[in-house]
Design an enzyme around this catalytic site. Structure first.
Site, mmCIF file in Angstrom:
data_model
loop_
_atom_site.group_PDB
_atom_site.id
_atom_site.type_symbol
_atom_site.label_atom_id
_atom_site.label_comp_id
_atom_site.label_asym_id
_atom_site.label_seq_id
_atom_site.Cartn_x
_atom_site.Cartn_y
_atom_site.Cartn_z
ATOM 1 N N HIS A 149 -6.066 8.040 -5.455
ATOM 2 C CA HIS A 149 -6.553 6.775 -4.888
ATOM 3 C C HIS A 149 -7.623 7.125 -3.858
ATOM 4 C CE1 HIS A 149 -6.365 3.152 -2.334
ATOM 5 N NE2 HIS A 149 -5.750 2.539 -3.332
ATOM 6 N N ASP A 226 0.876 12.064 -1.363
ATOM 7 C CA ASP A 226 0.667 10.628 -1.272
ATOM 8 C C ASP A 226 1.811 9.953 -2.030
ATOM 9 O OD1 ASP A 226 -0.031 8.006 -1.521
ATOM 10 O OD2 ASP A 226 -2.081 8.369 -2.230
ATOM 11 N N GLN A 229 2.886 5.255 -4.159
ATOM 12 C CA GLN A 229 3.405 4.662 -5.398
ATOM 13 C C GLN A 229 4.702 5.331 -5.858
ATOM 14 O OE1 GLN A 229 2.251 1.958 -6.778
ATOM 15 N NE2 GLN A 229 0.262 1.766 -5.786
ATOM 16 N N LYS A 252 4.136 -1.949 0.057
ATOM 17 C CA LYS A 252 4.334 -1.681 -1.374
ATOM 18 C C LYS A 252 5.810 -1.481 -1.705
ATOM 19 C CE LYS A 252 -0.138 0.631 -2.005
ATOM 20 N NZ LYS A 252 -0.917 -0.396 -2.692
ATOM 21 N N CYS A 392 -9.235 1.264 -6.988
ATOM 22 C CA CYS A 392 -9.483 2.242 -5.918
ATOM 23 C C CYS A 392 -9.259 3.666 -6.414
ATOM 24 C CB CYS A 392 -8.615 1.967 -4.685
ATOM 25 S SG CYS A 392 -8.972 0.407 -3.909
HETATM 26 N N1 PLP Z 1 -2.341 5.870 -2.423
HETATM 27 C C1 PLP Z 1 -2.020 5.235 -3.543
HETATM 28 C C2 PLP Z 1 -1.547 6.029 -4.728
HETATM 29 C C3 PLP Z 1 -2.132 3.848 -3.621
HETATM 30 O O1 PLP Z 1 -1.813 3.212 -4.748
HETATM 31 C C4 PLP Z 1 -2.594 3.143 -2.488
HETATM 32 C C5 PLP Z 1 -2.768 1.688 -2.532
HETATM 33 O O2 PLP Z 1 -2.840 1.085 -3.566
HETATM 34 C C6 PLP Z 1 -2.884 3.863 -1.334
HETATM 35 C C7 PLP Z 1 -2.755 5.221 -1.334
HETATM 36 C C8 PLP Z 1 -3.367 3.170 -0.115
HETATM 37 O O3 PLP Z 1 -2.361 2.351 0.390
HETATM 38 P P1 PLP Z 1 -2.663 1.375 1.603
HETATM 39 O O4 PLP Z 1 -3.772 0.478 1.157
HETATM 40 O O5 PLP Z 1 -1.377 0.666 1.818
HETATM 41 O O6 PLP Z 1 -3.058 2.235 2.727
#
Ligand code: PLP
Length: 436
Positions: A149, A226, A229, A252, A392
């Site tokens: 992401h 990360d 998800q 999430k 993203c």
């Molecule tokens: N990492 C992953 C895999 C994501 O799917 C997302 C958001 O969709 C993020 C990071 C970023 O999350 P946030 O927008 O809550 O900071």
């Protein structure tokens, strides 16, 4: 547009591990209708999840009964706010097998990753010797993957720009997996940190982190996982993970927006300089300079997101009540059912692993002859909320040669009926655009 509901042909699916009807009753928003009275079919939990009443109640309880700034003030409300805030930290820590002092509250995963990236570049100029241990500079390398992401890519690009370090990455295979064939050359003695997602938000792939962590350990690199998800959808235990950092977002995982978590191994956190500075993260302040608190307070400058932390604590308790093993099994069943349903529709191509092996409930797809945004529009007309675009993760859509995808993501309130609605909606889009 009207909908007829049809199930994938073949055997009746097995009963789902979670009681979808009982769970739906906990989510007030699922009782509303959209687009002229249609049932809301919410298949966008990967972007943000809906919130059960228990989470909404926890936030309301805080504001109605306690509201005060924690870790400041000696009055009763301040004391109770501190207690509730720290209790949430303990609950959330226990959820991932971590002690409280290793849980840093942030705004979201994005901020948690930026915190680490800025701490690593701040380390180079820190006047305190103890903060220079993990400094990143010229000649050092940061490793990411092509699956990340933007939140786990752009901060590392920026760190490299600030410090003169080099960004390297692991690529992807044609079937949506990480290509680990050059792991030992990409992760090498120059690597300072490996940042990798546990579960792809666009492909659904669950990555085999064991080998990556082991290689990083061999070369003395830090590992940031990360978990934006993964933590909402599967049991995650930081001891088993073996990494140095794990980030995730409250919104999430049934929790409020505005609250995220950085977990860090204490020894590593303790050697990092702060990212943001100001109130509550200091030990002593003089006009000539300041000293800082130990973690986690060192990384929580300013009045924190108190109600949101308490709301996230309630979300964690809700998930624990369901059992994360069952949440995972539930989503596996839904994913298998959805992949089968989509495979029956001519012209639909799934971008990502085609089966449920090491795969979560995020299914991206294209429909031949229809732009993903148009697919999303038709689905929306039917009351079905999905996400469209590059999610993203622009390098991923580029890697697979598509302009964008339509993405359905599942969670604890998702049932087979939602997936039937999705499949019927795609057929409706094909009819509408005359591609069948
Ligand atoms: N990492 C992953 C895999 C994501 O799917 C997302 C958001 O969709 C993020 C990071 C970023 O999350 P946030 O927008 O809550 O900071």
């Amino acid at each position: 547009m009207t909908q007829t509901v049809s199930r994938p042909t073949g055997a009746q699916p097995a009963p789902l591990p979670l009681d979808v009807e009982a769970i739906r009753a906990d989510f007030p928003i699922l009782t509303r209708t959209v687009r002229d009275g249609k049932r809301l079919v919410y298949l966008d939990s990967g972007a943000t999840s809906q919130k059960p009443r228990q989470v909404l109640d926890a936030e309301r309880w805080f504001y109605e009964n306690v509201n005060a700034a924690p870790h400041r003030g000696a009055h009763q409300l301040a004391e109770e706010a501190t207690g509730a805030y720290e209790a949430a930290r303990a609950t959330i820590g226990a959820f991932i097998g971590a002690p409280e002092r290793e849980i840093v509250f942030t705004r979201n995963s994005t901020e948690a990753i930026n915190l680490v990236a800025y701490a690593l570049s701040n380390a180079a100029t820190a006047k305190e010797e103890q903060f220079r241990r993990y400094a990143v500079g010229q000649g050092d390398e940061i490793v990411v993957t092509e699956m990340e992401h933007h939140a786990n890519l752009v901060p590392w690009q920026q760190l490299c720009e600030r410090t003169g370090a080099t960004l390297r990455w692991l690529g992807l295979t044609d079937d949506g997996r990480l290509d680990l064939s050059d792991l030992t050359t990409v992760v090498n003695e120059r690597t300072k940190l490996v940042a990798v997602t546990q579960q792809s938000n666009i492909l659904g792939t669950i990555n085999p982190l064991g080998g990556i962590v082991a290689r990083a350990r061999e070369v003395g690199a830090l590992v940031l996982v990360d978990g934006a998800q993964s933590v909402p959808h599967q049991p995650v235990d930081v001891a088993a993970l073996g990494a140095d950092f794990l980030v995730f977002s409250g919104h999430k995982m049934l929790g409020p927006t505005g609250i995220g978590v950085l977990w860090g191994r204490y020894e590593v956190l303790d050697a990092l300089p702060p990212f943001l500075t100001g109130g509550s993260m200091i030990e002593v302040v003089r006009m000539e300079g300041s000293t800082f608190m130990p973690p986690p307070q060192r990384f929580e400058a300013g009045v924190p997101m108190t109600a949101q932390a308490i709301g996230l604590g309630a979300a964690v308790e809700y998930l624990q009540g369901l059992g994360m093993d069952r949440v995972l099994a539930h989503e596996e069943a839904l994913t298998g059912y959805a992949l089968a349903a989509l495979a029956e529709i001519p012209g639909v191509t799934v971008v990502g692993p085609p089966d449920t092996v090491a795969r979560g409930g995020a299914i991206s797809f294209t429909v031949e002859g229809i732009h993903p945004h148009d697919v999303g529009q038709v689905l929306d007309d039917l009351g079905i909320a999905v996400r469209v675009g590059h999610h993203c993760a622009w390098p991923v859509v580029r890697r697979y040669g598509v302009p964008a995808t339509t993405r359905a993501t599942f969670y604890v309130h998702t049932g087979y009926d939602d997936i039937d609605a999705l499949a019927d909606g795609i057929r409706a889009a094909q009819k509408f655009f005359g591609t069948v």
